[in-house]
Write an enzyme that holds these catalytic residues in place. Structure first.
Site, PDB file in Angstrom:
ATOM      1  N   LYS A   1       0.756  -1.091  -0.222  1.00  0.00           N
ATOM      2  CA  LYS A   1      -0.323  -0.147   0.106  1.00  0.00           C
ATOM      3  C   LYS A   1       0.783   1.366  -0.111  1.00  0.00           C
ATOM      4  O   LYS A   1       1.959   1.086   1.061  1.00  0.00           O
ATOM      5  CB  LYS A   1      -1.011  -0.253   1.495  1.00  0.00           C
TER       6      LYS A   1
ATOM      7  N   SER B   1      -9.583  -1.026   7.661  1.00  0.00           N
ATOM      8  CA  SER B   1      -9.247  -0.807   6.549  1.00  0.00           C
ATOM      9  C   SER B   1      -8.493  -1.837   5.444  1.00  0.00           C
ATOM     10  O   SER B   1      -8.267  -1.937   4.456  1.00  0.00           O
ATOM     11  CB  SER B   1      -8.476   0.573   6.356  1.00  0.00           C
TER      12      SER B   1
ATOM     13  N   SER C   1      -9.201   1.405   3.635  1.00  0.00           N
ATOM     14  CA  SER C   1      -8.750   2.398   2.352  1.00  0.00           C
ATOM     15  C   SER C   1      -7.665   2.178   1.712  1.00  0.00           C
ATOM     16  O   SER C   1      -7.207   1.666   0.332  1.00  0.00           O
ATOM     17  CB  SER C   1      -7.946   3.553   3.468  1.00  0.00           C
TER      18      SER C   1
END
Length: 470
Positions: free
Chosen positions: A18, A137, A113
């Site tokens: 990420k 997330s 996210s």
């Protein structure tokens, strides 16, 4: 490599990270204009551990800006599309809303996210990916993308090099296609880090998950408060069937109460925005990242930099956090929220102290929604809705994992969440592995790619649909 010796358990395994984990020599942007072009001089500890173990970094993955969101739709690179939008399962079930709408408008979100990481694993781009989990997330997009999403106990994995959102809740998350793979990656990442004072001092021993055959000694808790407003009938039915699955196998299934769950989402957003306001103060245009050309004064440069670098979502959270931290508001909001957080954590302590081993809950309120529907509501509203079943585990620092369980009527993944005791990842993942074996969640079937791969390259197709373990 020249000696023919593997570097570790992940030798040669393709992984993705990420884009809020620092990577030396590679741009780290947090999907924000504020960090456009920023190249970190060091690797996050978890990234370094992956590379030291032989893993191959394929790339950085998309996210909501600074991980503030639940759809992976609010970053500067645009929204992440859920690979299941293009699966045979979904395409055969979807009905166009109107003849005037283009065919490609029905794609669904990944959740967030960590949506880019979940999509990468779901689409067979990599075997594992790092996400971050502040209020769900990692587990939220894992549920929407049909993959395993693990949030370890707070302090088990180093946060050093993870650009912080909420220091007291952030945990590096692990996304894989099966529970065994999550355990392998956890074994490579967990343990004390002298660069992160919040990591535990105890030595972590990597473990292989046993094949659980007898669940009769298990006590599975079903929190009644997780029957939340907005929970879809499909999710409720899958949750109920999962509880019956454990019960029919001999496990003790009991209803439990976590009475302060009703206050948790409000408490979470007060604490989240307060810490966001503090963390975002470092992005001032002086040391690194974006800097405005405004040069009338230092103050005007600060203001212009932050106006240009941050989106409305980020600025809104900063303003809310600063409001809660004002001297006249501090006791009424921040301090009170901290007290409620303690009550929420105590609820879990009492339940686990009563003999319950694992909690079984939904992960999300529904399956993934179409992008055009998702953006009708603002980021704050969506986050409040989508985090309601996941964020309590972050406030209590407990380990939790999403396990893909079934397909909805629209052919999209539905996941369930298991929550365990602190630092009892082995027990949590062992139960999750047993459940995974029982439900036999179907793999994603693409309309063309897998068919072509199986026809022209049968051996490659087997590798594509396999697991890291195999």
């Amino acid at each position: 490599y020249r000696r023919g010796q593997p570097l570790g358990e992940l030798d040669g395994i393709p992984i993705a990270v990420k884009d809020n984990f620092n990577t030396a020599g590679i741009e780290t942007t947090c999907a924000s204009n504020m960090l456009k072009g920023y190249i970190s001089p060091y690797n996050a500890t978890v990234v370094q551990k992956l590379l030291d173990g032989g893993a191959v970094l394929l790339g950085k993955t998309n996210l909501d800006e600074f991980a503030m969101g639940s759809g992976s739709t609010d970053g500067v690179f645009g929204p992440v599309r859920n690979p299941w939008s293009y699966s045979r399962q979904y395409k055969e079930k979807i009905v166009p809303r109107s003849d005037s709408e283009p065919e490609n408008s029905n794609w669904v979100i990944t959740g967030g996210s960590s949506g880019g990481s979940a999509a990468a694993v779901s689409a067979f781009t990599c075997f594992a990916a790092l996400g971050s989990d502040t209020g769900g997330s990692t587990r939220n997009p894992a549920a929407h993308c049909g993959v395993v999403g693990l949030k370890p106990t707070y302090g088990l994995i180093s946060r050093h090099g993870l650009i912080p959102l909420v220091n007291s809740m952030d945990v590096p998350g692990i996304l894989t296609r099966c529970v065994d793979d999550a355990a392998v990656v956890l074994g490579s990442l967990a343990g004390h880090d002298p660069k992160d004072s919040t990591t535990v001092q105890d030595i972590f021993q990597p473990f292989a998950l046993p094949s659980l055959t007898d669940v009769s000694k298990l006590s599975i808790g079903i929190p009644k408060e997780y029957h939340a407003p907005g929970l879809s009938s499909e999710i409720l039915a899958v949750w109920s069937k999962a509880a019956d699955l454990f019960k029919n196998a001999g496990a003790k299934v009991v209803e439990v109460s976590l009475p302060h769950t009703h206050y948790s989402i409000v408490c979470y957003h007060v604490l989240c925005t307060a810490e966001v306001a503090s963390n975002m103060a470092r992005f001032d245009g002086l040391e690194y990242g974006h800097r405005s050309d405004m040069n009338k004064s230092t103050e005007s440069m600060y203001a212009a930099t932050r106006r240009e670098g941050f989106s409305d979502v980020v600025r809104g959270r900063i303003l809310s956090g600063n409001y809660f931290l004002l001297k006249q508001n501090y006791e009424d909001y921040f301090v009170k929220a901290q007290k409620v957080r303690r009550l929420i954590a105590n609820d879990f302590v009492k339940v686990f102290g009563s003999g319950v081993d694992i909690l079984l809950t939904p992960t999300t309120l529904s399956d993934a929604v179409p992008y055009v529907e998702f953006i009708k509501e603002d980021n704050r509203t969506r986050s409040t809705q989508d985090d309601i079943l996941t964020q309590a585990a972050n406030m209590a620092g407990l380990p939790a994992v999403n396990v893909p369980t079934a397909l909805s009527g629209r052919g999209l993944p539905i996941g369930l969440q298991f929550i365990g005791r602190s630092f009892q990842e082995k027990q949590l993942l062992t139960v999750a592995k047993w459940f995974e074996k029982q439900v036999q969640f179907p793999m994603i079937h693409y309309l063309s790619y897998i068919c072509e791969a199986a026809f022209f390259h049968p051996q490659r197709a087997c590798k594509v649909s396999g697991s890291l373990k195999n």
